[in-house]
Design a protein around this motif. Structure first.
Motif, PDB file in Angstrom:
ATOM      1  N   ALA A   1      43.267  37.257  49.809  1.00  0.00           N
ATOM      2  CA  ALA A   1      42.817  36.252  50.779  1.00  0.00           C
ATOM      3  C   ALA A   1      43.491  36.463  52.137  1.00  0.00           C
ATOM      4  O   ALA A   1      42.862  36.302  53.190  1.00  0.00           O
TER       5      ALA A   1
ATOM      6  N   ARG B   1      38.697  30.722  58.583  1.00  0.00           N
ATOM      7  CA  ARG B   1      39.116  31.410  57.347  1.00  0.00           C
ATOM      8  C   ARG B   1      40.363  30.766  56.757  1.00  0.00           C
ATOM      9  O   ARG B   1      40.462  30.547  55.547  1.00  0.00           O
ATOM     10  N   LEU B   2      41.341  30.494  57.610  1.00  0.00           N
ATOM     11  CA  LEU B   2      42.614  29.944  57.157  1.00  0.00           C
ATOM     12  C   LEU B   2      42.417  28.563  56.535  1.00  0.00           C
ATOM     13  O   LEU B   2      42.908  28.281  55.431  1.00  0.00           O
TER      14      LEU B   2
ATOM     15  N   ASP C   1      48.009  25.256  47.834  1.00  0.00           N
ATOM     16  CA  ASP C   1      46.608  25.430  47.471  1.00  0.00           C
ATOM     17  C   ASP C   1      46.336  24.612  46.202  1.00  0.00           C
ATOM     18  O   ASP C   1      47.191  23.876  45.710  1.00  0.00           O
TER      19      ASP C   1
ATOM     20  N   TYR D   1      40.626  28.530  53.159  1.00  0.00           N
ATOM     21  CA  TYR D   1      41.460  28.858  51.997  1.00  0.00           C
ATOM     22  C   TYR D   1      42.017  27.585  51.357  1.00  0.00           C
ATOM     23  O   TYR D   1      42.175  27.503  50.140  1.00  0.00           O
TER      24      TYR D   1
ATOM     25  N   LEU E   1      41.769  37.563  55.771  1.00  0.00           N
ATOM     26  CA  LEU E   1      42.057  36.904  57.043  1.00  0.00           C
ATOM     27  C   LEU E   1      42.425  37.936  58.108  1.00  0.00           C
ATOM     28  O   LEU E   1      41.948  37.875  59.249  1.00  0.00           O
TER      29      LEU E   1
ATOM     30  N   LYS F   1      45.785  35.928  45.916  1.00  0.00           N
ATOM     31  CA  LYS F   1      46.359  35.319  47.122  1.00  0.00           C
ATOM     32  C   LYS F   1      46.557  36.370  48.218  1.00  0.00           C
ATOM     33  O   LYS F   1      46.287  36.117  49.392  1.00  0.00           O
TER      34      LYS F   1
ATOM     35  N   ASN G   1      51.325  36.218  51.040  1.00  0.00           N
ATOM     36  CA  ASN G   1      50.096  35.462  50.786  1.00  0.00           C
ATOM     37  C   ASN G   1      49.833  34.506  51.941  1.00  0.00           C
ATOM     38  O   ASN G   1      50.648  34.381  52.869  1.00  0.00           O
ATOM     39  N   ILE G   2      48.696  33.815  51.881  1.00  0.00           N
ATOM     40  CA  ILE G   2      48.320  32.917  52.975  1.00  0.00           C
ATOM     41  C   ILE G   2      49.260  31.728  53.063  1.00  0.00           C
ATOM     42  O   ILE G   2      49.576  31.251  54.148  1.00  0.00           O
ATOM     43  N   GLU G   3      49.734  31.209  51.903  1.00  0.00           N
ATOM     44  CA  GLU G   3      50.660  30.081  51.962  1.00  0.00           C
ATOM     45  C   GLU G   3      51.919  30.449  52.752  1.00  0.00           C
ATOM     46  O   GLU G   3      52.398  29.662  53.580  1.00  0.00           O
TER      47      GLU G   3
END
Length: 630
Positions: A388, A402-403, A201, A406, A392, A385, A333-335
């Protein structure tokens, strides 16, 4: 596995004279053209420029440094050093390069002293094109002294720093040993450096540029979209049954990865899947190193295996035909979610990212952040994070929008996630949320967990309810109209949004300051109605209309199918002989094209995508024999 591999079928080809990147791509790797931003990245680095490359898994990151390394070696610039923390990736990349006729090697703990010395001699001679090494080795005084010698003789062509997000404290996989890599800029300022990652990010990108002294580097950001991956997230309700239903209905016989948070759960899940007739292996850092390696090798070389693992498994795993990644626990988290799900469908074929999550996942992830010894600034970023990722998971609209949003990328609804394929029904849960918060408030000064709260709301006269006299509360039974699953969904959302805090060993519940606004009716909540119907692929979904190797294989006529089976059998034999995963010899798409086009000469075979000069020399006549025999 040997470190410097030569095909036993033929001598090494003379190195073609051209140092043109496109010629190298065609001659060495057998591909007709670069994809996406590969061409401009390769030209930039081959010309001596520094670069930060963000490209999704399966997007062809390795070619972005391999082609410049070959080009610069042919111009007399010497050895390219690839910094990677991943032994598995080193082995596979070196095996694939040597199969393609590129002189490559690795230095890591799997080598004997004699093998390591042989690799070092090749490196110091300048004959080696690419050398893979871990960051811990690259920053040792001995290795730096060797690099000094190469640099003084003009034989140090470039540095490629793979998994570059590991240098950032804001990233999902920070590794302290990466911090020492700033020495490469300080010591060899004229040697081009390329840092590569699939996940970063804005915070992480800035950290990479700063910590690796790449402020003046070209930044190349490809789309984060993986259109072949279908995202599917379900509320946790007997997760083993949900997983088994998913595997049997949609991925019977497929290779895949199931991620669990704990080592114990990994081992129990792998054993349970095996008992259910699904071949599965466990992988986590607590297993004996030899057993871990054995399981990893089996996963790479055998078809249809499921690896149940902690996040210790996956980074650098090049297996292209992983058809699904399933999460039985929420990532942090999303990562992490993006990185882990990105291990599915590296071949571009349809794949699925499936996850089940519940209230306990939200509570556990929040507690891990709160209980960590990190600074408050770091915790604040990690909470954001996690929030987020929770947004999702709770989303009613397109998961992919959404993904990608981010990571700062605008997109349109994909038509290929669970929410697009089966738009969820929603309901106004505002009053239910107010009832929940009101009940928690009335428990004071004591606090209780989710189970007891839901019993009170639904009017269940349990021993615990009687013990504390909670049947006299005004909130007793006011939620009898909702099921336990619905109440858990409401509570999960309230915890996810930070209105309710779960604390202590028993996850007892208390109100956050923001709960006041919900209680006053100033905040509304729209929640999704749980749905557990398996997703079925729509025509064209998963590949965005692109005919992939699987679809192409299905379209072959009977003679083509017979040729494909013969080619796969031949590939398996060669892979065993060379101790390589089958996809390194030739990938499925290449075999399907051979089976469809039935080339009858070496010239015709050279026109197949993925057949480079070395492989044509090593295997061409054998392939023609196999094709003619069918």
């Amino acid at each position: 596995m040997g470190t410097i591999r030569h095909s036993p079928r033929s001598p090494r080809l003379p190195v073609p004279a051209s140092s043109n990147p496109l010629s190298i791509l065609q001659e060495v790797f057998g591909y007709p053209a670069f994809r996406g931003r590969q061409a401009e990245i390769v030209e930039h680095v081959a010309g001596g420029g520094d670069a930060l490359v963000l490209m999704p898994t399966g997007g062809g990151k390795s070619l972005c440094y391999q082609v410049p390394a070959i080009a610069r070696h042919r111009r007399g610039c010497g050895v390219a050093v690839v910094v990677s923390p991943l032994i598995a990736l080193m082995h596979d990349q070196v095996g694939a390069l040597e199969e393609a006729g590129v002189h490559a090697a690795f230095l890591n703990s799997t080598l004997t002293l004699e093998e390591a010395q042989r690799v070092e001699r090749e490196m110091m001679s300048g004959r080696l094109v690419l050398l893979y090494a871990a960051p811990e080795r690259v920053t040792t005084p001995r290795f730096l002294a060797q690099l000094d010698s190469l640099h003084e003789r003009g034989l140090l062509s470039l540095f490629a720093i793979d998994e570059a997000h590991c240098v950032s404290q804001w990233g999902h996989d920070f590794r302290a040993e990466y911090l020492g890599l700033s020495v490469l800029h300080e010591r060899y300022p004229g040697v081009p450096r390329i840092a590569l990652t699939a996940t970063a990010d804005e915070h992480t990108r800035a950290d990479i540029l700063s910590r690796l002294a790449l402020e003046d580097a070209g930044v190349f950001i490809s789309s984060f979209d993986r259109p072949n991956i279908r995202y599917h997230i379900v509320e946790k309700d007997n997760p083993r049954t949900q997983l088994l239903r998913f595997l049997r209905a949609e991925h019977a016989g497929d290779a895949g990865i199931v991620y669990c948070q704990s080592r114990k759960k990994v081992e129990e899940t792998a054993a349970w899947l095996s008992d259910e007739g699904i071949p599965a292996l466990p992988y986590h850092a607590g297993l004996d190193a030899g057993l871990r390696q054995q399981h990893q090798d089996r996963f790479l070389r055998e078809e249809g295996l499921v690896m149940v693992a902690t996040i210790a498994f996956g980074m650098g795993i090049d297996k292209p035909d992983v058809r699904f990644v399933a999460h039985l626990d929420l990532p942090k988290n999303i990562e992490s979610y993006y990185q882990e799900t990105g291990r599915a469908g590296r071949d571009g074929e349809p794949a699925q990212a499936w996850m089940t999550y519940g209230l306990a996942d939200v509570v556990n992830q929040r507690r891990m952040i709160d209980d960590s010894p990190a600074t408050e600034d770091f915790k604040r970023v990690q909470r954001a994070k996690l929030d987020a990722l929770l947004a999702l998971a709770e989303a009613h609209d397109c998961r992919r929008v959404r993904l990608l949003g981010y990571f700062g990328e605008d997109s349109e609804p994909c038509g290929n996630c669970d929410n697009c394929l089966n738009p969820p029904a929603t309901w106004d849960a505002t009053q239910a949320a107010r009832k929940t918060l009101s009940c928690i408030y009335r428990f004071r000064p004591k606090s209780f967990g989710a189970g007891h709260l839901i019993d009170v709301l639904r009017g269940k006269r349990t021993d615990k309810v009687a013990q504390y006299g909670h049947e006299t509360l005004s909130t007793f039974g006011i939620g009898a109209d909702l099921s336990e699953q619905q109440w858990r969904s409401v509570l999960r959302q309230l915890v996810a949004l930070g209105h309710v805090v779960a604390e202590g060993e028993f996850n007892t519940l208390s109100l956050a300051d923001s709960a006041r606004a919900v209680l006053r009716g100033e905040v509304s909540l729209q929640l999704r109605v749980p749905a557990e119907t398996p997703l079925r692929a729509r025509a064209g979904a998963g590949g965005r209309g692109k005919a992939g190797a699987r679809a192409a294989a299905a379209d072959l006529d009977a003679a083509g199918q017979a040729r494909l089976q013969a080619l796969r059998a031949w590939r398996a034999e060669v892979a065993r002989e060379h101790n390589l995963p089958a996809y390194i010899v030739f990938n499925d798409a290449t075999l399907v094209q051979m089976a469809r086009e039935h080339p009858d000469s070496l010239d015709a075979l050279a026109g197949i995508s993925g057949v480079g000069a070395k492989k044509l020399e090593a295997y061409g006549r054998e392939l023609l024999r196999v094709l003619d025999a069918v």
